[in-house]
Design an enzyme around this catalytic site. Structure first.
Site, PDB file in Angstrom:
ATOM      1  N   ASP A  21     -42.506  18.702  -2.727  1.00 14.69           N
ATOM      2  CA  ASP A  21     -42.972  20.056  -2.421  1.00 14.69           C
ATOM      3  C   ASP A  21     -43.389  20.810  -3.684  1.00 14.69           C
ATOM      4  O   ASP A  21     -42.838  20.567  -4.758  1.00 14.69           O
ATOM      5  CB  ASP A  21     -41.844  20.812  -1.692  1.00 14.69           C
ATOM      6  CG  ASP A  21     -42.355  22.062  -1.016  1.00 14.69           C
ATOM      7  OD1 ASP A  21     -43.585  22.202  -0.829  1.00 14.69           O
ATOM      8  OD2 ASP A  21     -41.523  22.927  -0.674  1.00 14.69           O
ATOM      9  N   GLY A  22     -44.337  21.724  -3.504  1.00 14.73           N
ATOM     10  CA  GLY A  22     -44.725  22.616  -4.611  1.00 14.73           C
ATOM     11  C   GLY A  22     -46.095  22.336  -5.198  1.00 14.73           C
ATOM     12  O   GLY A  22     -46.456  22.932  -6.211  1.00 14.73           O
ATOM     13  N   ASN A  23     -46.857  21.452  -4.551  1.00 10.53           N
ATOM     14  CA  ASN A  23     -48.189  21.136  -5.084  1.00 10.53           C
ATOM     15  C   ASN A  23     -49.096  22.372  -5.098  1.00 10.53           C
ATOM     16  O   ASN A  23     -49.835  22.607  -6.051  1.00 10.53           O
ATOM     17  CB  ASN A  23     -48.875  20.055  -4.228  1.00 10.53           C
ATOM     18  CG  ASN A  23     -48.151  18.727  -4.277  1.00 10.53           C
ATOM     19  OD1 ASN A  23     -47.204  18.564  -5.032  1.00 10.53           O
ATOM     20  ND2 ASN A  23     -48.585  17.784  -3.458  1.00 10.53           N
ATOM     21  N   GLY A  24     -49.022  23.144  -4.010  1.00 15.23           N
ATOM     22  CA  GLY A  24     -49.890  24.325  -3.892  1.00 15.23           C
ATOM     23  C   GLY A  24     -49.543  25.373  -4.943  1.00 15.23           C
ATOM     24  O   GLY A  24     -50.436  25.928  -5.602  1.00 15.23           O
ATOM     25  N   HIS A  38     -52.357  18.520  -5.225  1.00 24.31           N
ATOM     26  CA  HIS A  38     -52.042  17.272  -4.514  1.00 24.31           C
ATOM     27  C   HIS A  38     -52.437  16.053  -5.366  1.00 24.31           C
ATOM     28  O   HIS A  38     -51.728  15.048  -5.387  1.00 24.31           O
ATOM     29  CB  HIS A  38     -52.768  17.227  -3.165  1.00 24.31           C
ATOM     30  CG  HIS A  38     -52.329  18.321  -2.226  1.00 24.31           C
ATOM     31  ND1 HIS A  38     -51.015  18.653  -2.031  1.00 24.31           N
ATOM     32  CD2 HIS A  38     -53.043  19.166  -1.423  1.00 24.31           C
ATOM     33  CE1 HIS A  38     -50.926  19.646  -1.155  1.00 24.31           C
ATOM     34  NE2 HIS A  38     -52.145  19.975  -0.781  1.00 24.31           N
ATOM     35  N   TRP A  70     -50.815  19.422  10.009  1.00 19.42           N
ATOM     36  CA  TRP A  70     -52.135  19.385  10.669  1.00 19.42           C
ATOM     37  C   TRP A  70     -52.658  20.801  10.865  1.00 19.42           C
ATOM     38  O   TRP A  70     -53.856  21.001  11.061  1.00 19.42           O
ATOM     39  CB  TRP A  70     -52.050  18.684  12.036  1.00 19.42           C
ATOM     40  CG  TRP A  70     -51.897  17.183  11.967  1.00 19.42           C
ATOM     41  CD1 TRP A  70     -50.803  16.460  12.326  1.00 19.42           C
ATOM     42  CD2 TRP A  70     -52.868  16.226  11.513  1.00 19.42           C
ATOM     43  NE1 TRP A  70     -51.018  15.116  12.122  1.00 19.42           N
ATOM     44  CE2 TRP A  70     -52.282  14.941  11.632  1.00 19.42           C
ATOM     45  CE3 TRP A  70     -54.175  16.323  11.022  1.00 19.42           C
ATOM     46  CZ2 TRP A  70     -52.955  13.769  11.266  1.00 19.42           C
ATOM     47  CZ3 TRP A  70     -54.844  15.154  10.659  1.00 19.42           C
ATOM     48  CH2 TRP A  70     -54.246  13.902  10.790  1.00 19.42           C
ATOM     49  N   ARG A  72     -52.812  23.107   8.662  1.00 22.90           N
ATOM     50  CA  ARG A  72     -53.429  23.669   7.441  1.00 22.90           C
ATOM     51  C   ARG A  72     -54.947  23.691   7.591  1.00 22.90           C
ATOM     52  O   ARG A  72     -55.499  23.155   8.552  1.00 22.90           O
ATOM     53  CB  ARG A  72     -53.024  22.827   6.234  1.00 22.90           C
ATOM     54  CG  ARG A  72     -51.552  22.951   5.947  1.00 22.90           C
ATOM     55  CD  ARG A  72     -51.191  22.471   4.568  1.00 22.90           C
ATOM     56  NE  ARG A  72     -49.780  22.743   4.328  1.00 22.90           N
ATOM     57  CZ  ARG A  72     -49.165  22.536   3.182  1.00 22.90           C
ATOM     58  NH1 ARG A  72     -49.830  22.052   2.151  1.00 22.90           N
ATOM     59  NH2 ARG A  72     -47.880  22.814   3.045  1.00 22.90           N
ATOM     60  N   LEU A 132     -39.524  -3.370  -4.162  1.00 16.07           N
ATOM     61  CA  LEU A 132     -39.262  -2.014  -3.658  1.00 16.07           C
ATOM     62  C   LEU A 132     -39.940  -1.864  -2.302  1.00 16.07           C
ATOM     63  O   LEU A 132     -41.112  -2.216  -2.155  1.00 16.07           O
ATOM     64  CB  LEU A 132     -39.841  -0.972  -4.633  1.00 16.07           C
ATOM     65  CG  LEU A 132     -39.755   0.491  -4.171  1.00 16.07           C
ATOM     66  CD1 LEU A 132     -38.316   1.005  -4.255  1.00 16.07           C
ATOM     67  CD2 LEU A 132     -40.655   1.385  -5.025  1.00 16.07           C
ATOM     68  N   SER A 197     -37.020  20.647   6.559  1.00 11.99           N
ATOM     69  CA  SER A 197     -38.394  20.630   7.084  1.00 11.99           C
ATOM     70  C   SER A 197     -38.707  19.448   7.996  1.00 11.99           C
ATOM     71  O   SER A 197     -39.737  18.774   7.826  1.00 11.99           O
ATOM     72  CB  SER A 197     -39.404  20.694   5.940  1.00 11.99           C
ATOM     73  OG  SER A 197     -39.218  21.855   5.187  1.00 11.99           O
ATOM     74  N   GLU A 208     -26.683  12.361   0.304  1.00  8.84           N
ATOM     75  CA  GLU A 208     -26.425  13.408  -0.678  1.00  8.84           C
ATOM     76  C   GLU A 208     -27.738  14.160  -0.909  1.00  8.84           C
ATOM     77  O   GLU A 208     -28.801  13.538  -1.019  1.00  8.84           O
ATOM     78  CB  GLU A 208     -25.936  12.790  -2.009  1.00  8.84           C
ATOM     79  CG  GLU A 208     -24.615  12.065  -1.893  1.00  8.84           C
ATOM     80  CD  GLU A 208     -23.469  13.005  -1.494  1.00  8.84           C
ATOM     81  OE1 GLU A 208     -23.492  14.180  -1.899  1.00  8.84           O
ATOM     82  OE2 GLU A 208     -22.561  12.551  -0.768  1.00  8.84           O
TER      83      GLU A 208
HETATM   84  C1  FPP Z   1     -46.226  19.781  -0.255  1.00 12.89           C
HETATM   85  O1  FPP Z   1     -46.660  20.738  -1.183  1.00 12.89           O
HETATM   86  C2  FPP Z   1     -46.998  18.556  -0.422  1.00 12.89           C
HETATM   87  C3  FPP Z   1     -47.826  18.031   0.519  1.00 12.89           C
HETATM   88  C4  FPP Z   1     -48.027  18.645   1.836  1.00 12.89           C
HETATM   89  C5  FPP Z   1     -48.603  16.817   0.248  1.00 12.89           C
HETATM   90  C6  FPP Z   1     -47.962  15.764  -0.592  1.00 12.89           C
HETATM   91  C7  FPP Z   1     -49.011  14.842  -1.026  1.00 12.89           C
HETATM   92  C8  FPP Z   1     -49.082  14.249  -2.226  1.00 12.89           C
HETATM   93  C9  FPP Z   1     -48.034  14.320  -3.261  1.00 12.89           C
HETATM   94  C10 FPP Z   1     -50.310  13.484  -2.512  1.00 12.89           C
HETATM   95  C11 FPP Z   1     -50.136  12.051  -2.742  1.00 12.89           C
HETATM   96  C12 FPP Z   1     -49.526  11.327  -1.635  1.00 12.89           C
HETATM   97  C13 FPP Z   1     -49.794  10.039  -1.355  1.00 12.89           C
HETATM   98  C14 FPP Z   1     -48.910   9.322  -0.411  1.00 12.89           C
HETATM   99  C15 FPP Z   1     -50.918   9.330  -1.945  1.00 12.89           C
HETATM  100  P1  FPP Z   1     -47.296  22.088  -0.623  1.00 12.89           P
HETATM  101  O2  FPP Z   1     -48.773  21.887  -0.491  1.00 12.89           O
HETATM  102  O3  FPP Z   1     -46.601  22.518   0.627  1.00 12.89           O
HETATM  103  O4  FPP Z   1     -46.973  23.066  -1.815  1.00 12.89           O
HETATM  104  P2  FPP Z   1     -46.655  24.643  -1.715  1.00 12.89           P
HETATM  105  O5  FPP Z   1     -45.396  24.778  -0.898  1.00 12.89           O
HETATM  106  O6  FPP Z   1     -46.450  25.018  -3.155  1.00 12.89           O
HETATM  107  O7  FPP Z   1     -47.855  25.286  -1.102  1.00 12.89           O
END
Ligand code: FPP
Length: 246
Positions: A21-24, A38, A70, A72, A132, A197, A208
């Site tokens: 989480d936290g990409n955005g 992402h 979906w 988004r 793995l 979530s 854990e």
């Molecule tokens: C949540 O962050 C992340 C996602 C919804 C997407 C995760 C996808 C990747 C890490 C891309 C690579 C994955 C693969 C399997 C190739 P968010 O967008 O909800 O962040 P935010 O809460 O800060 O908006």
């Protein structure tokens, strides 16, 4: 912080599950579009995969896209799907090199054909790898998974394939997307959110939990090692008392 060698002398989680989480927010803080977050997240995923192999973790399951995702924007959904397919194709040689067995879990019937085909190809080509076991949860939701399992069990009872009396926790687990995969020992969630979530609700009954403020794109092998070190200081009691497990 311990060295990798020191960490490896203590019990290593057999299965690590991750909510990336936290990409955005990472993208916003860097003045970039969400998709750039992402993309950076995909690099972090490779780091964690490599770190897991270095530790000797046997199963790694990551939450790439929830059923709720979906909802988004069309642009973000398309961008994520394209990134997923691109990463699958680009990383195939690396998966083969490391001996990673790839498997997707989730409601794959909701995906476009090109996406499903990319998954099938990587699954097929990596199916004999054993270093793995790497699961990507895509179009996944735990409540959907549990309801789907209940429907399949009901059908098998109706068709006379199984007896009502034979339904127990083990049988139920075998109808989940994660059949044949041990439950996670450790669940990591990044970005400072303290939620599950709709992720692996059944499977994490005794996992854990480890939460970190770090945004997923900034997550590194070293941060994974820290999470495992933290896990090694927990006492897993599975409902027993401290004295009973000693
Ligand atoms: C949540 O962050 C992340 C996602 C919804 C997407 C995760 C996808 C990747 C890490 C891309 C690579 C994955 C693969 C399997 C190739 P968010 O967008 O909800 O962040 P935010 O809460 O800060 O908006």
């Amino acid at each position: 912080m311990l060295t990798l060698q020191e960490i490896k002398q203590q019990p290593i989680p057999q299965h690590i599950a991750v909510i990336m989480d936290g990409n955005g927010r990472w993208a916003k803080e860097h003045g970039q579009q969400r998709l750039a977050g992402h993309q950076q997240g995909a690099h972090a995923l490779r780091e964690v995969m490599e770190g897991s192999i270095m530790l000797g973790v046997q199963y790694l399951t990551v939450y790439a896209f929830s059923i709720e995702n979906w909802n988004r924007s069309q642009d973000e959904v398309l961008g994520l799907m394209q990134l997923f397919v691109h990463t699958c194709k680009e990383e195939l040689p690396t998966l083969q090199k490391y001996g990673v067995c790839f498997h997707a879990i989730g409601n794959l019937s909701m995906l476009d054909n090109y996406c499903r085909e990319a998954i099938q190809e990587v699954e097929e080509k990596t199916k004999h790898n054993t270093t793995l076991h790497f699961q990507v949860a895509i179009s996944y939701g735990s409540r959907w998974e549990i309801v789907d399992a209940a429907k399949q069990i009901a059908k098998d009872v109706k068709d006379g394939k199984i007896a009502l009396e034979s339904i127990d926790e083990q049988l139920f687990s075998n109808y989940l997307q994660t059949k044949n995969i041990p439950d996670p020992d450790l669940l990591i969630r990044t970005s400072g959110e303290y939620r599950i979530s709709n992720y692996l609700l059944w499977q994490i009954a005794y996992s854990e939990l480890y939460f970190t403020d770090c945004y997923w794109p900034d997550f590194t092998k070293e941060k994974l090692f820290l999470a495992v070190e933290n896990y090694q200081n927990r006492e897993r009691r599975f409902g027993k008392t401290s004295e009973q497990i000693k």
